[in-house]
Design a protein around this motif. Sequence first.
Motif, PDB file in Angstrom:
ATOM      1  N   LYS A 186      22.288  80.894 -15.493  1.00 43.02           N
ATOM      2  CA  LYS A 186      21.229  81.871 -15.362  1.00 43.02           C
ATOM      3  C   LYS A 186      21.874  83.488 -14.852  1.00 43.02           C
ATOM      4  CE  LYS A 186      17.530  83.353 -12.137  1.00 43.02           C
ATOM      5  NZ  LYS A 186      16.852  82.823 -10.879  1.00 43.02           N
ATOM      6  N   LYS A 187      22.912  83.356 -14.055  1.00 42.17           N
ATOM      7  CA  LYS A 187      23.530  84.314 -13.695  1.00 42.17           C
ATOM      8  C   LYS A 187      24.575  85.009 -14.544  1.00 42.17           C
ATOM      9  CE  LYS A 187      21.734  84.596  -9.547  1.00 42.17           C
ATOM     10  NZ  LYS A 187      20.783  85.894  -9.100  1.00 42.17           N
ATOM     11  N   THR A 188      25.073  83.848 -15.280  1.00 42.17           N
ATOM     12  CA  THR A 188      26.205  84.553 -16.574  1.00 42.17           C
ATOM     13  C   THR A 188      25.223  85.195 -17.594  1.00 42.17           C
ATOM     14  OG1 THR A 188      27.809  82.771 -15.967  1.00 42.17           O
ATOM     15  CG2 THR A 188      27.901  83.991 -17.907  1.00 42.17           C
ATOM     16  N   LYS A 189      24.187  84.469 -18.216  1.00 40.12           N
ATOM     17  CA  LYS A 189      23.374  85.139 -18.795  1.00 40.12           C
ATOM     18  C   LYS A 189      22.851  86.499 -18.440  1.00 40.12           C
ATOM     19  CE  LYS A 189      20.347  82.612 -21.439  1.00 40.12           C
ATOM     20  NZ  LYS A 189      19.153  81.881 -21.960  1.00 40.12           N
ATOM     21  N   GLU A 190      22.408  86.747 -17.166  1.00 41.42           N
ATOM     22  CA  GLU A 190      21.965  87.983 -16.708  1.00 41.42           C
ATOM     23  C   GLU A 190      22.985  89.085 -16.875  1.00 41.42           C
ATOM     24  OE1 GLU A 190      21.074  89.752 -12.378  1.00 41.42           O
ATOM     25  OE2 GLU A 190      19.962  87.790 -12.950  1.00 41.42           O
ATOM     26  N   VAL A 191      24.331  88.635 -16.384  1.00 40.30           N
ATOM     27  CA  VAL A 191      25.282  89.624 -16.313  1.00 40.30           C
ATOM     28  C   VAL A 191      25.679  89.994 -18.131  1.00 40.30           C
ATOM     29  CG1 VAL A 191      27.882  89.873 -16.210  1.00 40.30           C
ATOM     30  CG2 VAL A 191      26.534  88.811 -14.293  1.00 40.30           C
ATOM     31  N   TRP A 192      25.766  88.988 -18.818  1.00 40.49           N
ATOM     32  CA  TRP A 192      26.311  89.558 -20.157  1.00 40.49           C
ATOM     33  C   TRP A 192      25.270  90.086 -21.034  1.00 40.49           C
ATOM     34  CZ3 TRP A 192      29.057  84.460 -21.648  1.00 40.49           C
ATOM     35  CH2 TRP A 192      30.520  84.280 -20.819  1.00 40.49           C
ATOM     36  N   ASN A 193      23.825  89.780 -20.642  1.00 37.98           N
ATOM     37  CA  ASN A 193      22.829  90.657 -21.361  1.00 37.98           C
ATOM     38  C   ASN A 193      22.626  91.909 -20.931  1.00 37.98           C
ATOM     39  OD1 ASN A 193      21.990  88.449 -22.751  1.00 37.98           O
ATOM     40  ND2 ASN A 193      20.249  87.633 -21.216  1.00 37.98           N
ATOM     41  N   ASN A 194      23.057  92.223 -19.518  1.00 38.90           N
ATOM     42  CA  ASN A 194      23.091  93.718 -19.213  1.00 38.90           C
ATOM     43  C   ASN A 194      24.365  94.434 -19.785  1.00 38.90           C
ATOM     44  OD1 ASN A 194      20.865  93.389 -17.363  1.00 38.90           O
ATOM     45  ND2 ASN A 194      22.180  92.869 -15.650  1.00 38.90           N
ATOM     46  N   LEU A 195      25.344  93.803 -19.946  1.00 39.89           N
ATOM     47  CA  LEU A 195      26.612  94.318 -20.715  1.00 39.89           C
ATOM     48  C   LEU A 195      26.189  94.722 -22.176  1.00 39.89           C
ATOM     49  CD1 LEU A 195      29.583  92.665 -19.113  1.00 39.89           C
ATOM     50  CD2 LEU A 195      28.858  94.914 -18.748  1.00 39.89           C
ATOM     51  N   TYR A 196      25.640  93.639 -22.682  1.00 36.20           N
ATOM     52  CA  TYR A 196      25.402  93.803 -23.965  1.00 36.20           C
ATOM     53  C   TYR A 196      24.302  95.059 -24.262  1.00 36.20           C
ATOM     54  CZ  TYR A 196      23.375  92.746 -28.763  1.00 36.20           C
ATOM     55  OH  TYR A 196      22.806  92.480 -29.968  1.00 36.20           O
ATOM     56  N   ALA A 197      23.276  94.776 -23.389  1.00 35.77           N
ATOM     57  CA  ALA A 197      22.321  96.217 -23.597  1.00 35.77           C
ATOM     58  C   ALA A 197      23.062  97.627 -23.397  1.00 35.77           C
ATOM     59  CB  ALA A 197      21.342  96.201 -22.415  1.00 35.77           C
ATOM     60  N   LEU A 198      24.355  97.523 -22.696  1.00 39.62           N
ATOM     61  CA  LEU A 198      24.940  98.868 -22.528  1.00 39.62           C
ATOM     62  C   LEU A 198      25.658  99.350 -23.808  1.00 39.62           C
ATOM     63  CD1 LEU A 198      26.360  98.519 -18.868  1.00 39.62           C
ATOM     64  CD2 LEU A 198      24.567  99.986 -19.764  1.00 39.62           C
ATOM     65  N   ILE A 199      26.088  98.222 -24.309  1.00 42.77           N
ATOM     66  CA  ILE A 199      26.753  98.677 -25.814  1.00 42.77           C
ATOM     67  C   ILE A 199      26.200  98.493 -27.114  1.00 42.77           C
ATOM     68  CG2 ILE A 199      29.079  98.000 -24.563  1.00 42.77           C
ATOM     69  CD1 ILE A 199      28.769  95.291 -26.157  1.00 42.77           C
ATOM     70  N   LYS A 200      25.015  97.845 -26.933  1.00 47.83           N
ATOM     71  CA  LYS A 200      24.120  97.606 -28.189  1.00 47.83           C
ATOM     72  C   LYS A 200      23.722  98.970 -28.747  1.00 47.83           C
ATOM     73  CE  LYS A 200      20.252  94.950 -30.073  1.00 47.83           C
ATOM     74  NZ  LYS A 200      19.675  96.074 -30.782  1.00 47.83           N
ATOM     75  N   VAL A 201      23.995  99.119 -30.237  1.00 47.90           N
ATOM     76  CA  VAL A 201      23.509 100.473 -30.841  1.00 47.90           C
ATOM     77  C   VAL A 201      21.787 100.553 -30.850  1.00 47.90           C
ATOM     78  CG1 VAL A 201      23.496 101.565 -33.031  1.00 47.90           C
ATOM     79  CG2 VAL A 201      25.727 100.587 -32.269  1.00 47.90           C
TER      80      VAL A 201
END
Length: 201
Positions: A186-201
């Motif tokens: 849950k926590k890893t998914k939350e962190v990585w989804n947030n990072l992905y949102a920052l770099i997604k075009v």
Amino acid sequence: MVGIMEDSREYILKTAYTLFLQKSYKDVTFKELMEKTGFSKGAFYHYFKSKEHIFEAIIDNYFATFVSFDYRFSQTSFRNFLNDYFRVLKKTRENLPIIDPETGDMSNHYLLIFEALRIIPGFKNKVLQHEQQELAAWVNIIKNARDNKEIKSTLSDKQLARLFINSGDGAMLHLIMTARTGDIEKKTKEVWNNLYALIKV
């Protein structure tokens, strides 16, 4: 006869694995291992010569997949790569025994890995080799995602890869220290989804 020998060896490994998780590698004695499995000293020595020998076999058998699962995930998109990662992480954890079903805490699994790094010759090199394979897999998917205009960042492919890996490791270490390893996915998914949102075009 071969099947019986394999079953007996596997039974010893599973019994020892549970004991190490319940207590620790240091606190489990060779005598206790023999008593819990019900094997005589002679029969036990037929399979394993020492507690260290058993521990090394456990790490090889059970933790190889836990520490270094295969990174041949989807290369169609970075989003699919992350989804594959979460799916495999969940499946891997589900296949490992949980000492406390109420909390789902798996801190002892990680503690055994730390003990293996200290006790087993060559295990550190295996972990370092896995680290290089892991980094290469992340760099490759990030490069593909950048080429396909899925993500955009001023950071290099390797820098982005390390950002995802290190943030995941940091979240995991925090949960180990606070005895909340049941929340790792849950926590890893939350962190990585947030990072992905920052770099997604």
